[in-house]
Motif scaffolding. Sequence first.
Motif, PDB file in Angstrom:
ATOM      1  N   VAL A 138       0.843  -1.203   0.000  1.00  0.00           N
ATOM      2  CA  VAL A 138       0.000   0.000   0.000  1.00  0.00           C
ATOM      3  C   VAL A 138       0.874   1.248   0.000  1.00  0.00           C
ATOM      4  O   VAL A 138       0.610   2.212  -0.738  1.00  0.00           O
ATOM      5  N   SER A 139       1.923   1.247   0.803  1.00  0.00           N
ATOM      6  CA  SER A 139       2.824   2.400   0.860  1.00  0.00           C
ATOM      7  C   SER A 139       3.404   2.706  -0.516  1.00  0.00           C
ATOM      8  O   SER A 139       3.478   3.873  -0.933  1.00  0.00           O
ATOM      9  N   GLY A 140       3.830   1.660  -1.228  1.00  0.00           N
ATOM     10  CA  GLY A 140       4.369   1.858  -2.564  1.00  0.00           C
ATOM     11  C   GLY A 140       3.347   2.430  -3.530  1.00  0.00           C
ATOM     12  O   GLY A 140       3.659   3.323  -4.343  1.00  0.00           O
ATOM     13  N   GLU A 141       2.118   1.929  -3.450  1.00  0.00           N
ATOM     14  CA  GLU A 141       1.056   2.422  -4.321  1.00  0.00           C
ATOM     15  C   GLU A 141       0.734   3.888  -4.034  1.00  0.00           C
ATOM     16  O   GLU A 141       0.491   4.673  -4.954  1.00  0.00           O
ATOM     17  N   MET A 142       0.731   4.266  -2.771  1.00  0.00           N
ATOM     18  CA  MET A 142       0.420   5.656  -2.419  1.00  0.00           C
ATOM     19  C   MET A 142       1.495   6.600  -2.948  1.00  0.00           C
ATOM     20  O   MET A 142       1.194   7.705  -3.416  1.00  0.00           O
ATOM     21  N   LYS A 143       2.745   6.168  -2.885  1.00  0.00           N
ATOM     22  CA  LYS A 143       3.849   6.994  -3.372  1.00  0.00           C
ATOM     23  C   LYS A 143       3.792   7.113  -4.888  1.00  0.00           C
ATOM     24  O   LYS A 143       3.922   8.214  -5.450  1.00  0.00           O
ATOM     25  N   THR A 144       3.560   5.990  -5.562  1.00  0.00           N
ATOM     26  CA  THR A 144       3.582   5.972  -7.026  1.00  0.00           C
ATOM     27  C   THR A 144       2.424   6.732  -7.642  1.00  0.00           C
ATOM     28  O   THR A 144       2.607   7.507  -8.594  1.00  0.00           O
ATOM     29  N   HIS A 145       1.228   6.529  -7.118  1.00  0.00           N
ATOM     30  CA  HIS A 145       0.026   7.051  -7.774  1.00  0.00           C
ATOM     31  C   HIS A 145      -0.532   8.333  -7.161  1.00  0.00           C
ATOM     32  O   HIS A 145      -1.322   9.027  -7.814  1.00  0.00           O
ATOM     33  N   TYR A 146      -0.149   8.632  -5.909  1.00  0.00           N
ATOM     34  CA  TYR A 146      -0.763   9.781  -5.237  1.00  0.00           C
ATOM     35  C   TYR A 146       0.244  10.760  -4.645  1.00  0.00           C
ATOM     36  O   TYR A 146      -0.155  11.754  -4.024  1.00  0.00           O
ATOM     37  N   ALA A 147       1.529  10.486  -4.794  1.00  0.00           N
ATOM     38  CA  ALA A 147       2.583  11.336  -4.239  1.00  0.00           C
ATOM     39  C   ALA A 147       2.422  11.531  -2.736  1.00  0.00           C
ATOM     40  O   ALA A 147       2.696  12.598  -2.191  1.00  0.00           O
ATOM     41  N   ILE A 148       1.959  10.471  -2.074  1.00  0.00           N
ATOM     42  CA  ILE A 148       1.804  10.472  -0.613  1.00  0.00           C
ATOM     43  C   ILE A 148       2.842   9.537  -0.022  1.00  0.00           C
ATOM     44  O   ILE A 148       3.017   8.412  -0.491  1.00  0.00           O
ATOM     45  N   THR A 149       3.529   9.989   1.012  1.00  0.00           N
ATOM     46  CA  THR A 149       4.469   9.139   1.739  1.00  0.00           C
ATOM     47  C   THR A 149       3.731   8.516   2.913  1.00  0.00           C
ATOM     48  O   THR A 149       3.341   9.220   3.840  1.00  0.00           O
ATOM     49  N   LEU A 150       3.511   7.204   2.834  1.00  0.00           N
ATOM     50  CA  LEU A 150       2.780   6.503   3.900  1.00  0.00           C
ATOM     51  C   LEU A 150       3.785   5.849   4.831  1.00  0.00           C
ATOM     52  O   LEU A 150       4.542   4.959   4.425  1.00  0.00           O
ATOM     53  N   LYS A 151       3.790   6.294   6.071  1.00  0.00           N
ATOM     54  CA  LYS A 151       4.657   5.728   7.099  1.00  0.00           C
ATOM     55  C   LYS A 151       3.811   4.858   8.016  1.00  0.00           C
ATOM     56  O   LYS A 151       2.886   5.356   8.673  1.00  0.00           O
ATOM     57  N   VAL A 152       4.094   3.569   8.054  1.00  0.00           N
ATOM     58  CA  VAL A 152       3.321   2.636   8.869  1.00  0.00           C
ATOM     59  C   VAL A 152       4.007   2.456  10.221  1.00  0.00           C
ATOM     60  O   VAL A 152       5.174   2.068  10.285  1.00  0.00           O
ATOM     61  N   VAL A 153       3.276   2.759  11.288  1.00  0.00           N
ATOM     62  CA  VAL A 153       3.756   2.544  12.651  1.00  0.00           C
ATOM     63  C   VAL A 153       3.158   1.230  13.137  1.00  0.00           C
ATOM     64  O   VAL A 153       1.939   1.110  13.290  1.00  0.00           O
ATOM     65  N   HIS A 154       4.007   0.223  13.342  1.00  0.00           N
ATOM     66  CA  HIS A 154       3.523  -1.112  13.713  1.00  0.00           C
ATOM     67  C   HIS A 154       3.254  -1.169  15.219  1.00  0.00           C
ATOM     68  O   HIS A 154       4.169  -1.014  16.031  1.00  0.00           O
ATOM     69  N   LEU A 155       2.006  -1.401  15.570  1.00  0.00           N
ATOM     70  CA  LEU A 155       1.584  -1.434  16.969  1.00  0.00           C
ATOM     71  C   LEU A 155       1.399  -2.870  17.442  1.00  0.00           C
ATOM     72  O   LEU A 155       0.973  -3.732  16.675  1.00  0.00           O
ATOM     73  N   SER A 156       1.689  -3.118  18.695  1.00  0.00           N
ATOM     74  CA  SER A 156       1.314  -4.395  19.300  1.00  0.00           C
ATOM     75  C   SER A 156      -0.122  -4.335  19.793  1.00  0.00           C
ATOM     76  O   SER A 156      -0.796  -5.359  19.916  1.00  0.00           O
ATOM     77  N   ASP A 157      -0.613  -3.130  20.053  1.00  0.00           N
ATOM     78  CA  ASP A 157      -1.977  -2.934  20.534  1.00  0.00           C
ATOM     79  C   ASP A 157      -2.422  -1.537  20.131  1.00  0.00           C
ATOM     80  O   ASP A 157      -1.705  -0.557  20.389  1.00  0.00           O
ATOM     81  N   ALA A 158      -3.598  -1.431  19.494  1.00  0.00           N
ATOM     82  CA  ALA A 158      -4.105  -0.123  19.074  1.00  0.00           C
ATOM     83  C   ALA A 158      -4.296   0.813  20.254  1.00  0.00           C
ATOM     84  O   ALA A 158      -4.274   2.041  20.094  1.00  0.00           O
ATOM     85  N   ALA A 159      -4.452   0.252  21.454  1.00  0.00           N
ATOM     86  CA  ALA A 159      -4.627   1.086  22.652  1.00  0.00           C
ATOM     87  C   ALA A 159      -3.419   1.985  22.880  1.00  0.00           C
ATOM     88  O   ALA A 159      -3.546   3.064  23.487  1.00  0.00           O
ATOM     89  N   ASP A 160      -2.249   1.578  22.398  1.00  0.00           N
ATOM     90  CA  ASP A 160      -1.058   2.420  22.552  1.00  0.00           C
ATOM     91  C   ASP A 160      -1.230   3.733  21.795  1.00  0.00           C
ATOM     92  O   ASP A 160      -0.875   4.805  22.302  1.00  0.00           O
ATOM     93  N   ALA A 161      -1.773   3.660  20.579  1.00  0.00           N
ATOM     94  CA  ALA A 161      -2.016   4.875  19.804  1.00  0.00           C
ATOM     95  C   ALA A 161      -3.140   5.700  20.420  1.00  0.00           C
ATOM     96  O   ALA A 161      -3.098   6.932  20.416  1.00  0.00           O
ATOM     97  N   VAL A 162      -4.151   5.029  20.956  1.00  0.00           N
ATOM     98  CA  VAL A 162      -5.252   5.732  21.615  1.00  0.00           C
ATOM     99  C   VAL A 162      -4.727   6.567  22.782  1.00  0.00           C
ATOM    100  O   VAL A 162      -5.083   7.742  22.943  1.00  0.00           O
TER     101      VAL A 162
END
Length: 380
Positions: A45-69
């Motif tokens: 997905v990150s590659g597709e966003m860069k190629t087709h939409y000029a968006i840099t997608l940075k994925v933050v890998h969580l062990s639990d979504a509660a950490d981001a909350v």
Amino acid sequence: MSLLLTGHLHAAESWQAVKDEAKGQTVWFNAWGGDNAVNQYLDWVSGEMKTHYAITLKVVHLSDAADAVKRIQTESSAGRKTHGSVDLLWINGENFRTLKQAGLLKTGWAQTLPNWRYVDKKQPVSTDFAIPTDGAESPWGGAQLTFIADRATLPEPPQTPQALLAFAEDHPGTVTYPRPPDFTGTAFLEQLLLSLTTEPDALTRAPDEASFATVTAPLWAYLDALHPHLWRKGKDFPSSPARMDALLNAGTLRVSMTFNPAHARQKITSGELPDTSYSFGFSSGMMGNVHFVTIPANASASAGAKVVANFLLSPDAQLRKADPAYWGDPSVLDAQTLPDAQRKALRAFMPAQSTAVLPEPHAGWVDALEQEWLRRYGSR
């Protein structure tokens, strides 16, 4: 010009403005990172966003979504109303309720995405654990609690809680579940509660102190009977479904569990489970839901986040995600809305529906069940 055509033109212009604003943005996507197939899909997905939409997608890998909350809550408490650290978050259930009730999410945007037209409205895409989404979440995958076994060691699956208990008694040490608050471990508690309680209507509302003990009594009685026969005698629990898969593959366990009904097929394809592995559920039905992405109110790149969310709903992205060679996550699209070739491809990836999908309890039950489980069994 007709009003309908005018509306379509206005929507197209509005979306073009979103895409124009999104160009060059960096989108920080916080997502569960506990599965290699998921991580590789998001890399694509990150590659597709860069190629087709000029968006840099940075994925933050969580062990639990509660950490981001917690991070979003902390930023709000500190007065950080803009330029937040999370632009897009993979979420559902209790975490969604927490952020929505605190007013920390953007609302009313999900149905404005152009690819919303493909979404299967028969799936629960407008509520999340009985909480209305109000356009604050965009769906991107379906899920259902599912058991996994190997026909070589479990040719006939237990299809009721009572049969599972009897199997555990006859084969001690070969059954267990992930330790709550692991998402799948808590889902197993909810599933048992749905199956065993004598007051199912109470689960459609938030739990109240007066009735909690009565509603949940059959669950604790069941677990009290089950735990002595579990792996490590119920004094220790696997940390995740991935750990259970490894124990199943090693022959230690005879049952694993997942919240993805296509998971076994994907793990067979990747060689992580035996070819004789299969999925099953209780005959009365298994709890299911839809998982979503959401945009915090203080997101730094909300336009970019919307473009990413829209891409996740595209037929190409949903087809790749549904393919067990990549991930095997069930689609939220209505195959009927797609062109012939894509419709046939999507239907080919749809897992056979072996058991009915049961609606989840109200989101308030998650924390209540986890706290009581920890009080009863967490210190053993």
